[in-house]
Scaffold this active site. Structure first.
Site, PDB file in Angstrom:
ATOM      1  N   ARG A 240       0.845  -1.182   0.000  1.00  0.00           N
ATOM      2  CA  ARG A 240       0.000   0.000   0.000  1.00  0.00           C
ATOM      3  C   ARG A 240       0.886   1.239   0.000  1.00  0.00           C
ATOM      4  O   ARG A 240       1.973   1.229   0.586  1.00  0.00           O
ATOM      5  CB  ARG A 240      -0.869   0.081   1.265  1.00  0.00           C
ATOM      6  CG  ARG A 240      -2.161  -0.688   1.226  1.00  0.00           C
ATOM      7  CD  ARG A 240      -3.166  -0.089   0.236  1.00  0.00           C
ATOM      8  NE  ARG A 240      -4.394  -0.849   0.215  1.00  0.00           N
ATOM      9  CZ  ARG A 240      -4.638  -1.918  -0.559  1.00  0.00           C
ATOM     10  NH1 ARG A 240      -3.719  -2.354  -1.405  1.00  0.00           N
ATOM     11  NH2 ARG A 240      -5.802  -2.532  -0.517  1.00  0.00           N
ATOM     12  N   GLU A 269      -2.103   8.029  -4.239  1.00  0.00           N
ATOM     13  CA  GLU A 269      -2.379   7.612  -5.617  1.00  0.00           C
ATOM     14  C   GLU A 269      -3.821   7.967  -5.998  1.00  0.00           C
ATOM     15  O   GLU A 269      -4.686   8.003  -5.123  1.00  0.00           O
ATOM     16  CB  GLU A 269      -2.109   6.104  -5.773  1.00  0.00           C
ATOM     17  CG  GLU A 269      -3.014   5.205  -4.958  1.00  0.00           C
ATOM     18  CD  GLU A 269      -2.574   3.731  -5.024  1.00  0.00           C
ATOM     19  OE1 GLU A 269      -1.390   3.426  -4.761  1.00  0.00           O
ATOM     20  OE2 GLU A 269      -3.447   2.908  -5.348  1.00  0.00           O
ATOM     21  N   HIS A 287      -0.981   0.298  -9.645  1.00  0.00           N
ATOM     22  CA  HIS A 287      -1.746  -0.548  -8.706  1.00  0.00           C
ATOM     23  C   HIS A 287      -2.440  -1.700  -9.456  1.00  0.00           C
ATOM     24  O   HIS A 287      -3.674  -1.817  -9.443  1.00  0.00           O
ATOM     25  CB  HIS A 287      -2.765   0.298  -7.935  1.00  0.00           C
ATOM     26  CG  HIS A 287      -3.177  -0.319  -6.624  1.00  0.00           C
ATOM     27  ND1 HIS A 287      -3.439   0.422  -5.497  1.00  0.00           N
ATOM     28  CD2 HIS A 287      -3.367  -1.614  -6.270  1.00  0.00           C
ATOM     29  CE1 HIS A 287      -3.785  -0.393  -4.507  1.00  0.00           C
ATOM     30  NE2 HIS A 287      -3.736  -1.640  -4.963  1.00  0.00           N
TER      31      HIS A 287
HETATM   32  C1  GLV Z   1      -5.298  -4.611  -3.798  1.00  0.00           C
HETATM   33  O1  GLV Z   1      -4.554  -3.720  -3.564  1.00  0.00           O
HETATM   34  C2  GLV Z   1      -5.927  -5.415  -2.790  1.00  0.00           C
HETATM   35  O2  GLV Z   1      -5.801  -5.097  -1.598  1.00  0.00           O
HETATM   36  O3  GLV Z   1      -6.600  -6.381  -3.145  1.00  0.00           O
END
Ligand code: GLV
Length: 338
Positions: A240, A269, A287
């Site tokens: 994250r 982001e 991401h």
């Molecule tokens: C993606 O970032 C998730 O947490 O599934």
């Protein structure tokens, strides 16, 4: 019989929407419209449940404005967009999508590690720019993966998947840091040894972050942590934004205090720190660690399964909190208390 009302906060797989529509009075966001927080709260007012992605923040203020809400099903394994304490206090169930994305995300962690250590995107940009004139002995030399030391911070399912790939596929020595140590059998299967974080940072040739975001992991990798890493080391973050202090990382990359980084997640982001965009020794992706067709479908399906099971009274499949009481009971209690 009235059916539960469900809001789907973002565009998701049409097949999952069709299935949800068979069970619920469904309000999709087919155009993937961007809603302000106020707009989201207004749309959520009269809903019994919501299917969220990691982008929608569910907190006490929102819940106070949406007394009918009973469940938020996140289409993500991470759920730092949920204030789980506030949700429990408001009697709202939260769920996530663990398991179905483990191997896909571990694959991507490895892809980012390889691209970073072997300078794949930097060299591609060089080629595309027309700058490639001839072969050179020292052109885009990177760092070896095979036989090197892989340091994994956060040894849940995905961390273990990356460890297995490193140890069994690439002959890496694997060290990990986690709040709690894995049992001996899992350590043996992953060929991984626990280390204190400082020691891991100082030892690893490649550091991969897979730790959940929380107040405790905020800026876990700051200037001081980066200073502990080898100047030849690489850092990969698929966890994250906010776990790495992006400004400090941009500075460390600019000054070559570490060799390179690969980042799939960012503080704030989709905005990316300008210092990261300005340096060549970083691989940047938007991401996408869980983004394969099969896995995104499986994530949508599990979020839908959670909603269906919950409203059928079977309980959520993958809960992330324990609501204190159903919202209507809490509302009744508040009225009685007045
Ligand atoms: C993606 O970032 C998730 O947490 O599934």
């Amino acid at each position: 019989m009235t059916r539960p009302r469900i809001l789907v906060a973002r565009a998701i797989a049409p097949a999952t929407l069709d299935r949800l529509a068979r069970h619920f009075d469904l309000t999709p966001n087919a155009d993937d419209a961007v809603w302000s927080r106020e707009e989201f709260a207004a749309r959520l007012q009269d809903q019994d449940g919501v299917l969220t992605t990691g982008s929608e923040r569910i907190d006490g203020a929102l819940l106070a404005a949406c007394p009918r809400l009973r469940i938020c099903a996140n289409m993500a394994v991470g759920f730092n967009n949920f204030d789980t304490d506030a949700m429990s206090a408001h009697g709202v169930q939260g769920t996530n999508t663990p398991g179905v994305l483990t191997e896909t995300t571990a694959d991507f962690g490895f892809a980012l590690l390889m691209a970073t250590a072997r300078r794949v995107t930097e060299s591609e940009q060089f080629l595309r720019s027309g700058a490639w004139q001839r072969w050179r002995h020292d052109q885009f030399c990177g760092t070896d993966i095979h036989g090197s030391t892989l340091g994994i911070v956060g040894m849940g399912r995905i961390g273990q998947g990356i460890a297995r790939r490193g140890a069994h596929g690439f002959g890496m020595r694997v060290v990990y840091h986690n709040r709690s140590r894995l049992d001996a059998a899992t350590e043996a299967e992953c060929k991984a040894a626990w280390l204190p974080l400082d020691e891991l940072l100082a030892t690893a040739d490649h550091v991969v972050l897979v730790v959940p975001y929380s107040a405790a992991s905020h800026h876990l990798i700051d200037a001081a942590a980066l200073a502990k890493m080898k100047p030849t080391a690489t850092l990969v973050n698929i966890a994250r934004g906010g776990i790495v202090e992006d400004a400090a990382l941009a500075e460390a990359l600019r000054e070559r205090r570490i060799a390179a980084a690969g980042l799939d997640v960012f503080e704030g982001e989709p905005t990316v720190h300008p210092g990261l965009l300005a340096v060549p020794n970083v691989v940047l992706t938007p991401h996408i660690a869980s983004a394969t067709h099969v896995t995104r479908q499986a994530m949508a399906d599990l979020a839908a399964d959670n909603l269906i099971a919950f409203f059928e009274g079977k309980g959520p499949l993958t809960p992330v909190n324990r609501p204190l009481a159903a919202p209507e009971k809490i509302a009744a209690q508040r009225t009685a208390d007045r």
